[in-house]
Design an enzyme around this catalytic site. Sequence first.
Site, mmCIF file in Angstrom:
data_model
loop_
_atom_site.group_PDB
_atom_site.id
_atom_site.type_symbol
_atom_site.label_atom_id
_atom_site.label_comp_id
_atom_site.label_asym_id
_atom_site.label_seq_id
_atom_site.Cartn_x
_atom_site.Cartn_y
_atom_site.Cartn_z
ATOM 1 N N ASP A 28 4.693 -6.033 9.666
ATOM 2 C CA ASP A 28 5.779 -5.701 10.595
ATOM 3 C C ASP A 28 5.759 -6.620 11.814
ATOM 4 O O ASP A 28 6.818 -7.022 12.314
ATOM 5 C CB ASP A 28 5.652 -4.243 11.053
ATOM 6 C CG ASP A 28 6.146 -3.272 9.989
ATOM 7 O OD1 ASP A 28 6.904 -3.707 9.093
ATOM 8 O OD2 ASP A 28 5.771 -2.094 10.053
ATOM 9 N N ARG A 38 0.845 -1.185 0.000
ATOM 10 C CA ARG A 38 0.000 0.000 0.000
ATOM 11 C C ARG A 38 0.876 1.229 0.000
ATOM 12 O O ARG A 38 1.706 1.392 0.896
ATOM 13 C CB ARG A 38 -0.804 -0.013 1.318
ATOM 14 C CG ARG A 38 -2.251 -0.082 1.099
ATOM 15 C CD ARG A 38 -3.059 -0.097 2.327
ATOM 16 N NE ARG A 38 -2.525 0.358 3.592
ATOM 17 C CZ ARG A 38 -3.297 0.731 4.596
ATOM 18 N NH1 ARG A 38 -4.595 0.738 4.455
ATOM 19 N NH2 ARG A 38 -2.781 1.092 5.741
ATOM 20 N N THR A 84 -1.030 7.500 -0.735
ATOM 21 C CA THR A 84 -2.330 7.399 -1.426
ATOM 22 C C THR A 84 -3.170 6.242 -0.900
ATOM 23 O O THR A 84 -4.365 6.175 -1.176
ATOM 24 C CB THR A 84 -2.108 7.154 -2.929
ATOM 25 O OG1 THR A 84 -1.460 5.875 -3.070
ATOM 26 C CG2 THR A 84 -1.239 8.226 -3.542
HETATM 27 C C1 PRP Z 1 -1.189 -4.454 4.544
HETATM 28 C C2 PRP Z 1 -2.034 -5.702 4.665
HETATM 29 C C3 PRP Z 1 -2.833 -5.671 3.406
HETATM 30 C C4 PRP Z 1 -3.077 -4.219 3.206
HETATM 31 C C5 PRP Z 1 -4.460 -3.892 3.661
HETATM 32 O O1 PRP Z 1 -0.137 -4.648 3.708
HETATM 33 O O2 PRP Z 1 -1.285 -6.873 4.818
HETATM 34 O O3 PRP Z 1 -2.188 -6.216 2.289
HETATM 35 O O4 PRP Z 1 -2.134 -3.512 4.030
HETATM 36 O O5 PRP Z 1 -4.761 -2.573 3.413
HETATM 37 P P1 PRP Z 1 -5.858 -2.136 2.346
HETATM 38 O O6 PRP Z 1 -7.068 -2.997 2.574
HETATM 39 O O7 PRP Z 1 -6.091 -0.699 2.689
HETATM 40 O O8 PRP Z 1 -5.283 -2.317 0.978
HETATM 41 P P2 PRP Z 1 1.028 -3.561 3.496
HETATM 42 O O9 PRP Z 1 0.705 -2.683 2.352
HETATM 43 O O10 PRP Z 1 1.317 -2.872 4.806
HETATM 44 O O11 PRP Z 1 2.237 -4.432 3.028
HETATM 45 P P3 PRP Z 1 3.036 -5.609 3.791
HETATM 46 O O12 PRP Z 1 2.126 -6.806 3.855
HETATM 47 O O13 PRP Z 1 4.206 -5.814 2.904
HETATM 48 O O14 PRP Z 1 3.412 -5.104 5.160
HETATM 49 N N1 URA Z 2 -2.488 -3.002 7.096
HETATM 50 C C1 URA Z 2 -2.135 -3.465 8.320
HETATM 51 O O1 URA Z 2 -1.193 -4.248 8.450
HETATM 52 N N2 URA Z 2 -2.828 -3.036 9.388
HETATM 53 C C2 URA Z 2 -3.873 -2.205 9.285
HETATM 54 O O2 URA Z 2 -4.487 -1.864 10.308
HETATM 55 C C3 URA Z 2 -4.215 -1.729 8.006
HETATM 56 C C4 URA Z 2 -3.509 -2.156 6.925
#
Ligand code: PRP
Ligand code: URA
Length: 209
Positions: free
Chosen positions: A203, A104, A108
């Site tokens: 994380d 994400r 944005t």
């Molecule tokens: C987090 C989570 C989802 C996304 C959810 O991933 O694991 O993939 O955010 O958010 P959304 O519904 O608003 O799209 P992140 O982008 O933090 O990446 P990561 O898994 O690499 O930490």
């Molecule tokens: N992604 C996460 O890992 N946690 C949240 O709360 C939202 C998006």
Amino acid sequence: MAELHVLDHPLLQHKLSIIRSKDTSVKEFREIVSEIATLMSYEATRDLPVEEVEVETPVAPAKVKRIAGKKLAVIPILRAGLGMVDGILQLVPSAKVGHIGLYRDPDTLEPVEYYCKLPKDVADRDILLVDPMLATGGSATAAIKFLKNYGCKHIKLMSIIAAPEGVERVRRDHPDVELYVAAVDERLNDHGYIVPGLGDAGDRIFGTK
Ligand code: PRP
Ligand code: URA
């Protein structure tokens, strides 16, 4: 519209209470995410088709049921979805695993694709798309769209915690996709984090913060 399943089994809810706590270690967080994935996939596979076959018990022939026909693909959204894969494979060891890499954009909140590797016959498989967090729904809807472009027709989305906004978006954009969650929380905050949620799942699984 496909169903929204909110799984409220006491074991699931207990485990969820542990991973929500900010004091839970990375090791325990990772282990419990995996256990939750096992329990959730037990429910998400409840409608797999079965066929009757005959086996010989030591006593007599018996008509028994086995999983029939369709095959499963587990598709984690990288990176946090990876934390759910092993737990699901404990139950369905023959499932194929595909990967979709999305992150994400922190400004944005839009999903950015950076990796994709899917089983060759993914279009013929039932898909279990997994990501522990369904926040705005941007990542999940993008991944579903992606899978549909590959010809996938039977997609279920399994997330541990969802925000109402994410549930609504997935159901609006993809009304055919069944949703399995262990909790629908209150809301999103201004940074797109689920409140109360559990923080950043990636994380906390990988210890990157
Ligand atoms: C987090 C989570 C989802 C996304 C959810 O991933 O694991 O993939 O955010 O958010 P959304 O519904 O608003 O799209 P992140 O982008 O933090 O990446 P990561 O898994 O690499 O930490
Ligand atoms: N992604 C996460 O890992 N946690 C949240 O709360 C939202 C998006």
